[in-house]
Design a protein around this motif. Structure first.
Motif, PDB file in Angstrom:
ATOM      1  N   THR A 398      -4.867 -39.689  80.030  1.00 30.26           N
ATOM      2  CA  THR A 398      -4.059 -41.126  80.494  1.00 30.26           C
ATOM      3  C   THR A 398      -2.613 -39.700  81.580  1.00 30.26           C
ATOM      4  N   ILE A 660      -3.692 -45.561  83.186  1.00 30.54           N
ATOM      5  CA  ILE A 660      -3.070 -46.816  83.677  1.00 30.54           C
ATOM      6  C   ILE A 660      -4.010 -48.204  82.188  1.00 30.54           C
ATOM      7  N   LEU A 661      -5.468 -48.071  82.531  1.00 27.34           N
ATOM      8  CA  LEU A 661      -5.939 -48.898  81.746  1.00 27.34           C
ATOM      9  C   LEU A 661      -6.828 -48.546  80.379  1.00 27.34           C
ATOM     10  N   LEU A 663      -4.925 -45.215  79.121  1.00 26.31           N
ATOM     11  CA  LEU A 663      -4.017 -45.989  77.512  1.00 26.31           C
ATOM     12  C   LEU A 663      -4.097 -47.476  77.011  1.00 26.31           C
ATOM     13  N   THR A 664      -4.007 -48.553  77.927  1.00 23.52           N
ATOM     14  CA  THR A 664      -3.317 -49.512  77.365  1.00 23.52           C
ATOM     15  C   THR A 664      -4.920 -49.772  76.712  1.00 23.52           C
ATOM     16  N   LEU A 665      -5.960 -49.830  76.733  1.00 21.89           N
ATOM     17  CA  LEU A 665      -7.141 -50.290  76.028  1.00 21.89           C
ATOM     18  C   LEU A 665      -6.675 -49.370  74.543  1.00 21.89           C
ATOM     19  N   ALA A 667      -4.679 -47.679  73.042  1.00 22.71           N
ATOM     20  CA  ALA A 667      -3.166 -47.906  72.083  1.00 22.71           C
ATOM     21  C   ALA A 667      -3.513 -49.166  72.268  1.00 22.71           C
ATOM     22  N   ALA A 668      -3.957 -50.166  71.900  1.00 20.98           N
ATOM     23  CA  ALA A 668      -4.195 -51.757  71.845  1.00 20.98           C
ATOM     24  C   ALA A 668      -5.623 -51.483  70.946  1.00 20.98           C
TER      25      ALA A 668
END
Length: 748
Positions: A398, A660-661, A663-665, A667-668
């Motif tokens: 990412t 960004i998408l 990394l967000t998913l 990490a979530a």
């Protein structure tokens, strides 16, 4: 345990697919889409300006007729002269009897009324819209206004008690069709009728109207007819290519299809076109899309396999082992010995390895082979480190996507034609604001002619009538020679500057506060036979909301009107009165429009780099003539390049979005795995080691209804069995899991 791992793999694969689709969807023709869209908006802005001009002229004609001081003795000749003498734009006019259509008075050029049913037109309700006619081989606009006069007794012998009807006249004036204002070097603007015939043509700079693509007018009118009726119709067209340039055109209907207006039935279309350099470099992001999506798919599968073999399978084996020991601890006979006789395999590392070793110790304790066992307090790396490593693996993909790859060069990413479009649209916006302010000043000046020599009550009535007709004014007031307000209607004035200016124009009457006070002012002439009323001025404070409402335009971005000190007076976005522009680069851009001393200045445009990326910005003087020319005001616009369809900016935006998408998913999902699996495992590891170390009093309560919760329930059953064995041993019985289990063990 399975949902977080499956979600992590599935969502990262979805992001990989979206990355492939979005980057493959970036296409660039020889003419960038942003240039075509910009030309469409220029045509729409020009059509809006023409619509505003025609609507304003129609309202002026109607207002002149409604304000005419007609009496019962007024004659058609005097009325016609009074209605048309002050209107220089009128080419010709007639005054007709509304009931019979009879000609009462005429002047100027012949008015073409063929096809106009005078009686039917005058008998309707509401405003009569203008009509397009041909007179003397030229196209003209007819404006209509009804005029109602008091009844007149025509016969001296007529019964005085007889009810007299009011006289109704119809005023029809012809004016030249306004030509389209054209901005931007090399651009041509045409006004077309419904058949595609050019009614007016204007060119700016080096544009050559004769060299335009001959098929564009017919294509524009055809597209206008086929357009939807629920929106203001506009569009773009591509014309012929000449060498390294190609003609790009925009069209827009002058009629408003979103609401009633005076131009709805005219069928006029504005066509603008300009030759722009055609690009030859191919734009292809398919290779990058394949590589980026493939790399993310590989990472997703590797992460899924690592979590499956390092966490999921060991935990399932541990779950089965804990259940087997719990059954052995709670049952009797050969079955219990069989369950407890098999050693507990130690799988994985970290918390699972600790739990496995502790379970093996508990198994031996249940068999009576050993006592409590202490475990070292020092721990090795656990599964929390595995989650951190998983996040770092996602970050490795990412971070380059967000900060490094497909970076758009601010200096070259935005094509020069796009900059020119922003500058042109800023000029049009400036002209639209100038038109609005000039019209308000003109209307206010017309009012002053009816004020001299009248009573205070009559003046107040006139001002209230003006205020009701002009919603743009928030307050109207008269000043005496000392600057005091002698008469006011409307809201409380915002003025803090007390002055009695000479002449007339537009000005500001405050320099602080929450709301800028922009006002039109005009001198009140002296009444006939009386000394001149020097210093008596009519002020009309303009509602800043009305000014703000005309600033927004599609794909123009944020729009500000600033004074000579670059302080904001009006804006299309939220602002505080007299605040500075939001970026210092915009202030420098506004100052760059200033030319030599005594000149009006010229518009400029640049690409500025902001915290959110490149921005296409422009500034233009508000006016080069008229009542606002001396103010030194500017119109400044800023449109983020990300909102324009520029391939380089689109690639940067979508690349960053994919990073960004993911990394967000990622990490979530890993955070979800930590919360529902890893953190409970750490707690269970501590509890099972205490239990294996001899703690029989701490009750183990399962918190989750999953694999970790099942392990906790099994540990609680083992704790109860060990506690029961310890109580039996203390009361004098032999130690062991149970008598039958001990007997079975001895027999074997």
């Amino acid at each position: 345990m399975r949902p977080p791992i499956a979600s992590l793999v599935a969502l990262l694969l979805v992001v990989a697919a979206l990355t492939m689709i979005s980057l493959n969807g970036i296409h660039a023709g020889r003419v960038p889409q942003a240039v075509s869209d910009g030309e469409q908006q220029i045509a729409a802005d020009t059509a809006l300006s023409m619509r505003t001009t025609i609507d304003a002229e129609a309202r002026t004609v109607r207002r002149t007729a409604s304000d005419y001081p007609a009496t019962s003795t007024s004659t058609p000749a005097t009325a016609f002269k009074g209605l048309t003498s002050a209107r220089k734009a009128i080419l010709g006019g007639v005054l007709l009897d509304a009931r019979t259509g009879k000609l009462l008075a005429a002047g100027g050029r012949t008015v073409q009324l063929a096809g106009v049913n005078v009686v039917k037109t005058a008998s309707g309700h509401g405003a009569i819209p203008p009509r397009l006619v041909t007179s003397g081989g030229t196209r003209q606009l007819l404006y209509f206004a009804r005029l109602t006069l008091p009844a007149q007794q025509e016969d001296a012998n007529q019964d005085q008690n007889q009810v007299l009807t009011q006289r109704r006249w119809l005023l029809v004036v012809s004016e030249a069709l306004p030509g389209p204002a054209v901005y931007g070097d090399g651009r041509t603007a045409q006004l077309l009728d419904a058949n595609g015939t050019a009614l007016a043509t204007a060119a700016h700079g080096t544009a050559s109207p004769a060299a335009a693509d001959s098929g564009l007018p017919s294509a524009a009118t055809r597209a206008a007819k086929e357009s939807a009726r629920d929106t203001d119709a506009s569009g773009s067209l591509l014309g012929a290519a000449t060498g390294s340039k190609r003609t790009v055109a925009g069209w827009a209907q002058v009629a408003s299809t979103t609401g009633p207006g005076d131009t709805d039935g005219l069928g006029l279309v504005v066509l603008t076109h300009r030759a722009v350099p055609a690009t030859t470099a191919a734009v292809d992001y398919s290779g990058f899309a394949l590589q980026a999506a493939g790399a993310l798919a590989v990472l997703a599968l590797l992460l899924g396999l690592a979590l499956h073999f390092l966490l999921q399978q060991p935990l399932l084996r541990l779950y089965l082992s804990a259940g087997r020991l719990a059954r052995g601890a709670t049952e009797d006979g050969p079955t219990a010995w069989e369950e407890l006789s098999r050693p507990v395999p130690v799988h994985g590392f970290g918390e699972l390895a600790r739990i496995g070793r502790a379970l093996e110790s508990l198994r031996r304790q249940l068999l009576g082979e050993s006592g409590p066992q202490e475990f070292p307090a020092r721990r090795g790396p656990g599964y929390r480190a595995l989650a951190v490593v998983g996040v770092l693996v996602v970050v490795c993909w990412t971070v380059p996507m967000i900060f490094m790859l497909n970076r758009a060069d601010t200096a070259t990413a935005v094509p020069a034609p796009v900059l020119a479009v922003q500058q042109t649209r800023t000029e049009i916006a400036s002209n639209r604001i100038r038109q609005s302010l000039d019209q308000l000043y003109t209307d206010l000046s017309d009012v002053t002619a009816s004020l001299p020599g009248t009573s205070r009550a009559a003046q107040a009535k006139v001002l209230r009538h003006v205020l009701s007709d002009h919603k743009q004014f928030r307050s109207l007031y008269l000043l005496d020679r000392s600057g005091g307000i002698t008469l006011r209607v409307g809201d409380t004035p915002l003025r803090t500057i007390v002055h009695v200016p000479d002449g007339g124009g537009i000005t500001t009457v405050n320099t602080s506060g929450r709301i800028p006070a922009i006002a039109a002012y005009a001198q009140v002439p002296a009444a006939k036979g009386k000394a001149p009323a020097a210093g008596v001025v009519l002020f009309g404070e303009i509602d800043v909301k009305a000014l703000n409402s005309i600033l927004p335009r599609p794909k123009l971005g944020s729009v500000w009107v600033t004074d000579g000190d670059d302080k904001v007076l009006a804006a299309s976005v939220g602002y505080r009165a007299f605040q500075s522009l939001p970026d210092s680069g915009l202030s420098r851009l506004a100052r760059a429009t200033q030319g030599a001393p005594g000149t009006a200045g010229t518009p400029v445009s640049r690409v500025l780099h902001t915290s959110s990326g490149p921005s296409v910005d422009a500034a233009a003087p508000l006016a080069q003539s008229g009542p606002t020319a001396h103010l030194g005001w500017h119109v400044v616009t800023a449109e983020p390049a990300a909102a324009l369809q520029i391939p380089a900016v689109q690639a940067e935006q979508r690349t960053m979005l994919a990073g960004i998408l993911s990394l967000t998913l990622g990490a979530a999902c890993l955070g979800w795995l930590y919360v529902v699996v890893i953190r409970p495992l750490r707690s269970v590891a501590v509890l099972v080691e205490r239990l294996a170390g001899g703690d029989r009093r701490t009750v183990l309560h399962p918190v989750n209804h999953d694999e970790v919760g099942s392990v906790t329930r099994s540990l609680e059953l083992m704790r109860q069995a060990l506690a029961e064995r310890d109580r039996t041993a203390r009361s004098g019985h032999a130690a062991g899991p149970s008598p039958s289990l001990r007997q079975t063990t001895l027999q074997r």
